[in-house]
Design a protein around this motif. Structure first.
Motif, mmCIF file in Angstrom:
data_model
loop_
_atom_site.group_PDB
_atom_site.id
_atom_site.type_symbol
_atom_site.label_atom_id
_atom_site.label_comp_id
_atom_site.label_asym_id
_atom_site.label_seq_id
_atom_site.Cartn_x
_atom_site.Cartn_y
_atom_site.Cartn_z
ATOM 1 N N VAL A 230 36.200 42.516 73.686
ATOM 2 C CA VAL A 230 37.107 42.740 74.796
ATOM 3 C C VAL A 230 36.685 43.884 75.716
ATOM 4 O O VAL A 230 36.992 43.865 76.893
ATOM 5 N N GLN A 231 35.990 44.845 75.194
ATOM 6 C CA GLN A 231 35.620 45.970 76.031
ATOM 7 C C GLN A 231 34.295 46.547 75.553
ATOM 8 O O GLN A 231 33.980 46.498 74.361
ATOM 9 N N LYS A 232 33.580 47.062 76.492
ATOM 10 C CA LYS A 232 32.277 47.613 76.157
ATOM 11 C C LYS A 232 32.080 48.936 76.873
ATOM 12 O O LYS A 232 32.432 49.069 78.055
ATOM 13 N N TYR A 268 41.455 53.735 76.943
ATOM 14 C CA TYR A 268 40.912 54.418 78.121
ATOM 15 C C TYR A 268 39.526 54.937 77.785
ATOM 16 O O TYR A 268 39.363 56.069 77.336
ATOM 17 N N LEU A 269 38.567 54.076 77.946
ATOM 18 C CA LEU A 269 37.228 54.450 77.482
ATOM 19 C C LEU A 269 36.412 55.176 78.544
ATOM 20 O O LEU A 269 35.266 55.505 78.317
ATOM 21 N N GLY A 440 29.228 53.923 81.610
ATOM 22 C CA GLY A 440 30.217 53.052 82.231
ATOM 23 C C GLY A 440 30.921 52.182 81.215
ATOM 24 O O GLY A 440 30.534 52.110 80.050
ATOM 25 N N VAL A 441 31.953 51.530 81.679
ATOM 26 C CA VAL A 441 32.651 50.567 80.839
ATOM 27 C C VAL A 441 32.590 49.214 81.528
ATOM 28 O O VAL A 441 32.456 49.123 82.748
ATOM 29 N N ALA A 442 32.677 48.160 80.727
ATOM 30 C CA ALA A 442 32.533 46.817 81.280
ATOM 31 C C ALA A 442 33.764 46.424 82.078
ATOM 32 O O ALA A 442 33.660 45.894 83.176
ATOM 33 N N ILE A 443 34.929 46.687 81.497
ATOM 34 C CA ILE A 443 36.154 46.282 82.176
ATOM 35 C C ILE A 443 36.826 47.536 82.687
ATOM 36 O O ILE A 443 37.318 48.352 81.913
ATOM 37 N N ARG A 444 36.780 47.656 83.998
ATOM 38 C CA ARG A 444 37.366 48.858 84.579
ATOM 39 C C ARG A 444 38.836 48.628 84.845
ATOM 40 O O ARG A 444 39.321 47.494 84.841
ATOM 41 N N GLU A 445 39.497 49.724 85.108
ATOM 42 C CA GLU A 445 40.947 49.654 85.325
ATOM 43 C C GLU A 445 41.280 48.718 86.477
ATOM 44 O O GLU A 445 42.236 47.970 86.425
ATOM 45 N N VAL A 446 40.430 48.753 87.526
ATOM 46 C CA VAL A 446 40.704 47.949 88.720
ATOM 47 C C VAL A 446 40.704 46.478 88.363
ATOM 48 O O VAL A 446 41.576 45.713 88.748
ATOM 49 N N GLU A 447 39.713 46.111 87.573
ATOM 50 C CA GLU A 447 39.601 44.698 87.205
ATOM 51 C C GLU A 447 40.779 44.253 86.358
ATOM 52 O O GLU A 447 41.232 43.136 86.428
ATOM 53 N N ASN A 448 41.254 45.202 85.544
ATOM 54 C CA ASN A 448 42.367 44.853 84.678
ATOM 55 C C ASN A 448 43.615 44.514 85.469
ATOM 56 O O ASN A 448 44.439 43.735 85.043
#
Lengths: 450, 761
Positions: A230-232, A268-269, A440-448
């Motif tokens: 789910v997250q990277k 919150y990675l 960085g993270v794969a799924i950013r807050e904006v995308e969420n």
């Protein structure tokens, strides 16, 4: 004429029952007890000194250890005195912690044993570089007949962990795979990108969450409900191990190659919650205390450090002359001891509190210790007490290395500062210490929020 | 599993939606099986549902062969919104794709490469899978059954809605899918937040945190009263609403039994303990008893055949009263009465009087004790008691009460009359109120209004009243009053201090009811007109006086109107007066009162000089010749020199001081240099107005924290945390235990398991 003599009823000072502690009559008049702060300070100082005097962290080693280096340790999740270890020559050993004796020893894998996990009924799962996961019955001491079950994979396994309440386990190899104990093939593939996955760890509290670390410097969060990653998170350097906080479901610590351990909130990675510094070489393993208040790290610098969760520097460092690079550390399930496995093949048992003793204490002794602990805590900021409580003897290599590291870091910082001074204002913002390592993270807050 | 293998990625996604079993496609069994399949879930069905929906919709979009799902309307909506979302995402992600492609061209690694790197490469997605394909690959009866079901669904859904075709690449789909899954995972794990917060804030954490069982019974027993009926039937009846099991009820009954048994035992024990007395205790008590009996026998021998014990008890009581001074004016109650002016109420005053009278009687008795200790004492006491009883009896009688009532009424009437008279004048002019001498005196306040000047006369008047009303005036009080009037004369206005002083005096007088009786004149002078009415002649006098004062006030008003006197008083003047008054030197000023008054008025008439300016002048004059700055600089210079390097001559006297012929010149002096603090290195070298002590106590540095430590924000906070000692010597056992209880307590020899959600398994 009757002469009155001083007399005292024995009721006043003798205990009513045998089991009671005798009462000590005292006068509460404050005039009789002056200089309370000075006295308590002195008591705190003495207690601190005594703590250092009684600090004997090393309890002993288990049996005669392994012939090859120890690369994984598993503790029994429901018994306090059982543990297993796997070594580089494919041998697994069961240990009885109370007697520090070996219970069983057998060759389980060809090549290195990379991971051990305990199943729900207390049996042992082991994985090795020989592409197999094997299930062992711990009640048997003779394993000449082979394992009770073997799971075949397509490539060498690097890590394994078992679900807390279901017969499911997860392995890491060139993929993260979810297995059912009753099936011979993996039930799901949870991989995300990495060529090689180093470790994998189940969240013990929120039980469907898994964290894995890849050789592509990533930490991936998987969810077995959606059977998908789910997250990277990608960091500057590789993460060697992760461990979930047993009482805080969303927090996990990641032992990084850059000498630090980072505490993350899986939600919150984009920044770490805390950075645990002090090691002078890569951190190889990290484990939370079952109380969730402390964590222990084993490092390539041959030392083991204990951190309080909310502090950034270690509260203690353990080392011995003969201990080599540490590859695995585990707390025991009662949070009182630590096991460490190192390159030279020994498994050492340490006290989590160096000066603590586990014998049964009388009420007075206990209350005295508690009182002293409170005093130490209260006066810990006094310079003398702080100096004594922080003082540790370090092996010379560690000391010089930390000194060098300090100088190097200061130099980098200075250079950066110089560059900042000479460049246009605002072009070189300060990097936050807790976010520095994150690429960085794969799924950013904006995308969420889409 | 075969299905998974054959259909690869695509079908595995489908599995992820359903939980991994072919059966899951069935409508009814779906939710239940979901629950079964996900044992670790925390049991909150809402979020499960949401997971289910999202995953289902994704599968709808990506695979054409799967018919739209169970709740069609809902899903339609969901699909719509999702479509929009995906469109948005695709717009955004196009940029990302471009960026990543660029990176690839440059040979840089991409961090977020999914399992399948490029959407273009994925063949299975391009090729649409139909139901027929699946049918061809399914042989088992199990599979066919579910396929039949799918057929049915397809038929149903075909009539209604078109199957949405995927417009996105596989890569983007997966990405959106992940984002949604992550969102849900976050939400799920966020449910622990409260627990985590509570644990972090907890003062003490006792591990293991969760009990492993046996909580139910304890809770039940805790919830009910111990005094409930023990009868099991009734118990069952009482618990009917709660639906407890039989075992629980029995457990509770046993618990109650145990409690009752324990209570009974405790009671018996207390009884027994109460009886047990030591030998010495008994001996002492016996002796006391005997002695008392002896005395009583002696007393009763004379007084006749009264009950021994009764009289003895009285004796003891009275003796105690005497000892305790209960009937003096010094008891707490009496003091409170005085302080809070409660004696104005009749009942309290009576009680107070009674008490004092009794006190007097007792003192008399004590004094008389020397004469006749044996014979007279007891009958006297009896008489006294009878008398008091009689008195109270009379007071309690109807006619007495009526008389009292009458008197009170009379008082009230007279008060009212006085009031009315005042009011009558009130009706005339408003200024008159302020003029009223009584008012001014009563209020004890400075007034900034016309007519204040006249208060001089009013004060004089009041004193006159006082003198007249008092037949035998108390010297001191008269003096005070006259002084006040004199002051008023000299300063021409009643200063605040004076009036307040008078007020105090008055109040102190009034607060003591016993003095009030003796000295009614002060009351006449004071505010309480109430007591005036006690005496009708006095009342008449007062009335007359009031009239007179009114007349005078009128005159004053007349004068004001005529413009005879300038009566404006402004703040500055008053301040000046206060200064003069407060300063003894100023009092000795040769300027007499009259002159100053004139001057003031004059000034007030023109333009007042600012008081501040005058103050400054005064200060300047007072500190004339003081050069503080120079002194400070000198002091600093001296300190710097003192603490700096020093040279000390250590030459031994007489050493080398030879005399005579051919003696060489004496050697140069032995001078030792003592290192001090270099003036440049001083902490205050750059601070002009500061001297920092360089010899600050270095010893105390050992006992002070360098800076305010972390959790504290100010020095005071930190200091406060250290202030109270903890040890046993300074506080009670309970406090010590509470203060020293460790934050984390781990039960020894117990596996500390990780937290687990309450309803999971």
């Amino acid at each position: 004429m009757k002469v009155k003599t001083l007399s005292r009823s024995s009721d006043v000072y003798l205990p009513a029952r045998n089991c009671e502690v005798s009462r000590l009559p005292r006068n509460l008049d404050p005039d009789l007890h002056p200089f309370e702060r000075a006295r308590e300070y002195t008591r705190a100082l003495n207690a601190t000194k005594l703590e250092r005097v009684f600090a004997a962290p090393f309890v002993g080693q288990l049996g005669n250890g392994h012939i090859d280096g120890v690369y994984c340790i598993a503790r029994h999740t429901r018994r306090l005195n059982s543990a297993a270890s796997g070594s580089g020559d494919g041998v697994i050993k069961y240990w009885d912690l109370s007697s520090k004796e070996e219970v069983a020893s057998f060759t389980a894998h060809r090549g290195i044993v990379k991971g051990l996990a305990v199943t729900l009924d207390g049996n042992l799962l082991s994985c090795g570089m020989d592409n197999t996961v094997k299930l062992w019955d711990v009640m048997e001491t003779d394993h000449s007949g082979g394992p009770s079950k073997t799971f075949l994979g397509s490539s060498g396994f690097t890590g394994i962990d078992h679900h807390r309440s279901n017969p499911i386990f997860v392995t890491s190899s060139n993929a993260v795979q979810l297995w059912d104990e009753n099936r011979s093939k993996p039930t799901a593939d949870l991989s995300w990108g990495a060529d090689n996955v180093n470790t994998v760890r189940f969240n013990q509290t929120e039980q469907s969450i898994i964290a894995s670390t890849g050789s592509d410097r990533s930490i991936v969060i998987h969810d077995i409900r959606s059977k998908a990653p789910v997250q990277k998170l990608v960091t500057l350097m590789r993460t060697n191990a992760v461990c979930w906080n047993p009482i805080e479901a969303f927090n996990f610590a990641a032992a990084n190659e850059d000498h630090n351990v980072y505490l993350y909130d899986m939600r919150y990675l984009t920044r770490s919650l805390n950075v645990y510094k002090d090691h002078v070489s890569a951190v190889m393993d990290v484990d939370f205390s079952p109380t969730g208040q402390e964590l222990v790290t084993g490092s390539y610098d041959k030392t083991l450090r204990i951190y309080r969760v909310n502090e950034g520097h270690s509260r203690d460092i353990y080392h011995t002359k003969r201990m080599q690079r540490i590859f695995c550390v585990r707390f025991t399930m009662d949070a009182r001891y630590i096991m460490s496995g190192s390159d030279e093949g020994n498994i050492r048992v340490w006290r989590a509190e160096a000066a603590a003793r586990s014998n049964v204490k009388s009420a007075r002794e206990r209350s005295k210790l508690e009182y002293e602990a409170t005093l130490k805590e209260r006066y810990k900021n006094m310079p003398e007490i702080r100096r004594i409580s922080r003082h540790r003897h370090l092996p010379k290599p560690i000391k010089t290395a930390s000194e060098t590291k300090r100088i190097e870091l200061a130099s980098i910082k200075r250079k950066e500062e110089n560059m900042r001074r000479r460049s246009k204002k605002g072009t070189m913002p300060y990097a936050k210490e807790r976010e520095k390592q994150i690429i960085g993270v794969a799924i950013r807050e904006v995308e969420n929020k889409v | 599993m075969d299905v998974v293998d054959e259909f690869g990625v695509l079908v595995s996604a489908e599995i992820s939606a359903g939980g991994g079993d072919g059966e899951d496609d069935s409508e009814d069994g779906r939710d239940e099986s979901d629950d079964d399949e996900r044992p670790s879930f925390s049991g909150v069905s809402d979020s499960e549902g949401s997971i289910h929906h999202t995953t289902a919709t994704f599968s709808d979009i990506e695979s054409d062969f799967v018919p739209s799902d169970l709740e069609e309307e809902e899903d339609d909506d969901a699909i719509k919104s999702l479509k929009q979302a995906i469109e948005k995402a695709s717009q955004k992600s196009e940029e990302d794709v471009v960026r990543i492609k660029k990176r690839k061209k440059l040979g840089l690694p991409t961090h977020f490469a999914p399992i399948v790197d490029d959407g273009e490469d994925i063949v299975p997605v391009k090729k649409k899978v139909t139901l027929d394909d699946i049918r061809a690959h399914t042989s088992s009866s199990f599979g066919t059954r579910s396929l039949a079901r799918l057929d049915e669904l397809e038929k149903r859904s075909k009539g209604k809605s078109e199957v949405v075709k995927s417009r996105l690449g596989r890569r983007l789909e997966v990405r959106v899918d992940r984002a949604a899954a992550y969102e849900i995972a976050k939400e799920e794990v966020g449910k622990w937040e409260d627990t985590v917060k509570r644990n972090r804030e907890a003062e003490h954490l006792e591990f293991p945190l969760q009990r492993s069982g046996g909580a139910a019974t304890a809770d039940i027993t805790g919830a009910l009263d111990l005094d409930d009926e023990l009868d099991s039937e009734k118990l069952v009846h009482g618990l009917e609403g709660r639906e407890f099991s039989l075992a629980e009820v029995i457990a509770r009954r046993n618990e109650l039994r145990r409690m009752r048994e324990l209570m009974f035992r405790e009671e018996m024990k207390a009884k027994r303990v109460k009886k047990i007395k030591s030998k010495t205790y008994r001996k002492i008590h016996k002796r006391e008893r005997e002695r008392a009996q002896e005395i009583a026998a002696q007393l009763e021998g004379e007084s006749g055949d009264e009950d021994h014990e009764d009289s003895y008890g009285r004796l003891v009581k009275h003796a105690r009263e005497r000892m305790e001074l209960r009937h003096k004016n010094t008891s707490n109650w009496a003091r409170d009465v005085k302080r809070m002016n409660l004696h104005k109420s009749k009942g309290t005053r009576d009680e107070l009087e009674e008490m004092l009278r009794r006190g007097e009687d007792l003192t008399r008795k004590i004094e008389g004790d020397d004469d006749d200790i044996s014979g007279d004492d007891l009958p006297n006491i009896n008489d006294d008691e009878e008398a008091t009883e009689e008195a109270s009896g009379i007071m309690a009688m109807k006619f007495m009460r009526e008389a009292e009532e009458r008197l009170r009424k009379q008082n009230k009437e007279s008060i009212d009359e006085l009031r009315r008279m005042e009011d009558g004048r009130d009706g005339e002019t408003e200024e008159d109120i302020t003029d009223s001498a009584v008012k001014i005196i009563n209020e004890g306040r400075r007034r900034y209004a016309p007519g204040v000047q006249e208060s001089k006369y009013a004060a004089q008047e009041s004193v006159e009243q006082f003198i007249e009303a008092d037949d035998a005036p108390v010297g001191l009080e008269r003096e005070m009053a006259s002084i006040a009037v004199k002051d008023a004369d000299s300063v021409s206005t009643i200063s605040k201090t004076q009036t307040s002083k008078k007020g105090e005096f008055k109040s102190s007088k009034a607060s003591n009811p016993w003095i009030q009786d003796v000295d009614p004149g002060s009351v006449a002078k004071g505010a309480s007109v109430l007591s005036l009415s006690k005496d009708s002649t006095r009342f008449a006098k007062t009335e007359a006086r009031l009239k007179r004062s009114r007349r005078k006030a009128k005159k004053a008003v007349q004068a004001v109107e005529d413009g005879e006197a300038e009566v404006r008083i402004d703040v500055n003047q008053i301040l000046q007066i206060r200064d003069v008054h407060g300063d003894p030197d100023a009092e000795a000023n040769p300027v007499n009162g009259e002159d100053s008054h004139v001057m003031m008025v004059h000034k007030g008439g023109r333009r007042a000089k600012p008081a501040e300016f005058q103050q400054r002048e005064l200060v300047k004059r007072a500190f004339a010749g003081d050069d503080v700055v120079r002194e400070f600089q000198e002091e600093k210079q001296k300190t710097v020199e003192d603490e700096g390097d020093k040279e000390v001559d250590v030459t031994l006297p007489g050493w080398g001081s030879w005399t005579g012929k051919g003696v060489r010149k004496p050697q140069k002096k032995f001078i030792q240099k003592i290192e001090g603090i270099n003036p440049k290195n001083r902490q205050d070298s750059k601070l002009k107005n500061v001297i920092i002590n360089e010899k600050a106590a270095k010893k105390s540095a050992k006992y002070t924290a360098g800076a305010v430590p972390f959790p504290y924000e100010t020095r005071e906070q930190y200091e406060r945390s250290l202030r109270m000692p903890i040890g046993k010597l300074w506080s009670t056992q309970a406090t010590v235990q509470r203060l020293t209880k460790p934050k984390v307590i781990v039960k020894p020899g117990v596996v500390v398991e990780p937290l687990s959600a309450p309803f999971a398994t």
